[in-house]
Enzyme design. Structure first.
Site, PDB file in Angstrom:
ATOM      1  CB  VAL A 102      -5.790 -27.581-134.971  1.00 33.19           C
ATOM      2  CG1 VAL A 102      -4.452 -26.622-135.373  1.00 33.19           C
ATOM      3  CG2 VAL A 102      -5.839 -28.515-135.478  1.00 33.19           C
ATOM      4  CB  ALA A 112      10.639 -18.739-139.827  1.00 35.43           C
ATOM      5  CB  ALA A 170      -7.608 -17.391-125.972  1.00 38.81           C
ATOM      6  CE  LYS A 183     -10.078 -30.670-145.011  1.00 35.00           C
ATOM      7  NZ  LYS A 183     -10.296 -32.070-144.615  1.00 35.00           N
TER       8      LYS A 183
END
Ligand code: HSE
Length: 434
Positions: free
Chosen positions: A14, A32, A42, A204
């Protein structure tokens, strides 16, 4: 205008997708209305080759320093897990940074602590990607459907399970082979038992139900069953009877003796082959929501995988850049509702229909005796299916009308105790309007 400086934690499936959109989507800043800068990325291993080219000056192994850095505006957590990720998010919030995460397990189980820290600091936790992957689901339920009181929803929220069930029915593939494929395609959690045992779906469901029903929801109150016990035999019977099996997250607001309760559960469910959710195949997710004003609405899209998940994460980042996130988050106050949480309906009191497959000796009186057990517990038979096999034992498939789980379990215990029942029976819940 100053760019929004993003600190990305984790460069796995991801994280690399998020970096790809931020670095390679050339007109993102126009869509945007803001410049979004990948200011730090990181990961424990920054030497390995990545699928996206990131400036080495931006790479670091020190995620904690990113969370504390005054040069970072927003932290995106794409590490997963409930220990390090939790510590990092809490640190980022305590250093004045709003956070974005897809970490459904963390938010479903430790949401109170994290959401409270954000609320107290006037910041936000954005988690669109946590539920339904790339589908703009949570924002739609929260904002687009705000005019509605939501009565019920039915949701396919795990791409791995939907993929496995699709392959088993369409390609006659075995359960382990289909699961292996789903893992290779990057849909499954690092521990795929979370997928197949329904835990991921329950995480979820917790997050979706909170927004749909405007109440805190305790993850550990949910009834959760996965698909590992599902056999191709039952998938085929279901097909013949006009039903499709899906792992569903079900949320209903029901009134019992004048008191509102939430019927929240995850389990394999038979749906009519005509239901819109029955057509949802492969790794796709879909949510069928019924609002009092809008009626039924269905959301559909890829619920897992690199770029769909990254799509939702970047939408959350843009929402923060535009200044909307903290305002929305404050007004929700999910965990601090006056009057406390709406109680979850105990499973024994849940009312649903059932599919039963009983393996019985093919002799006189057996069908009548089974019907008798069901009848004594107030359970009405809707359909009976038995093929002529010419063998001493035969499968008998029965569909019931609606009954309480308590009555159904009692009837099944009585049936399974009979000497003419030669194998443990299979029971699958069935949802229909009747
Ligand atoms: N393991 C999850 C799935 C990934 O299969 O849907 C997205 O949460």
């Amino acid at each position: 205008m100053k760019p929004l400086r993003i600190g990305l934690l984790g460069l796995g499936t991801v994280g690399q997708g998020v970096a790809k959109i931020l670095l390679e989507s050339e007109d993102l800043r126009y869509r945007a209305g803001f410049d979004l800068e990948l200011a730090a990325a990181a990961d424990l291993d920054i030497e390995r080759p990545l699928d996206v080219e990131i400036d080495p000056a931006v790479l670091t192994t020190d995620a904690m320093a990113v969370c504390k850095s005054p040069d970072i505006d927003v932290v995106v957590e794409a590490i997963g897990g409930k220990t390090v990720a939790r510590e990092l998010l809490m640190t980022a919030l305590s250093h004045g940074k709003s956070v974005v995460t897809a970490n459904k397990a963390l938010l479903a189980e430790y949401g109170y602590e994290i959401f409270s820290a954000a609320l107290d600091a006037g910041l936000s936790v954005s988690y669109e990607a946590s539920t339904g992957g790339g589908i703009p689901l949570l924002s739609s339920v929260r904002d687009g459907l705000v005019a509605n009181s939501i009565g019920e929803f039915y949701a396919i929220l795990n791409g791995t399970c939907n993929y496995v069930l699709t392959r088993m029915v369409a390609d006659n593939m075995s359960f382990p082979d289909a699961l292996k494929l789903a893992q290779q395609l990057g849909y499954a959690e690092s521990d795929p038992t979370f997928d197949i045992e329904g835990v991921d779906t329950a995480h979820k469901l917790t997050l979706l139900a909170q927004l749909a029903f405007h109440t805190p929801v305790a993850f550990d109150k949910l009834r959760v069953e996965g698909i590992s016990g599902i056999s191709i035999t039952d998938l085929r019977y279901a097909e013949q009877l006009g039903y499709v099996l899906k792992l569903l997250a079900i949320g209903k607001c029901v009134e019992i003796d004048g008191e509102e309760k939430l019927d929240l559960r995850v389990h394999p469910t038979l749906l009519s082959a005509e239901h819109p959710l029955a057509a949802v195949r492969d790794n796709f997710n879909a949510v069928y929501v019924v609002g009092d004003a809008v009626g039924p609405v269905m959301f559909y899209g890829q619920g897992a995988g690199r770029m769909p998940t990254a799509s939702a994460i970047v939408a959350d980042i843009v929402d923060i850049a535009r200044g909307n996130a903290a305002q929305t988050f404050r007004t929700l106050a999910l965990f601090r509702r006056a009057g406390g949480a709406t109680p979850v309906l105990p499973m024994d009191d849940v009312q649903t229909r059932y599919y039963i497959r009983v393996t019985v000796l093919d002799k006189s009186g057996v069908l009548a005796a089974i019907a008798g057990h069901l009848g004594r517990h107030g359970i009405s038979v809707a359909a009976v299916h038995q093929k002529e096999f010419g063998t001493p034992t035969v499968p008998l498939v029965i569909l019931t009308h609606r009954a309480s789980e308590r009555a159904f379990r009692a009837a099944m215990k009585a049936i399974d105790d009979e000497e003419y029942v030669t194998e443990p029976s299979t029971c699958i819940r069935l949802e229909s309007d009747t």
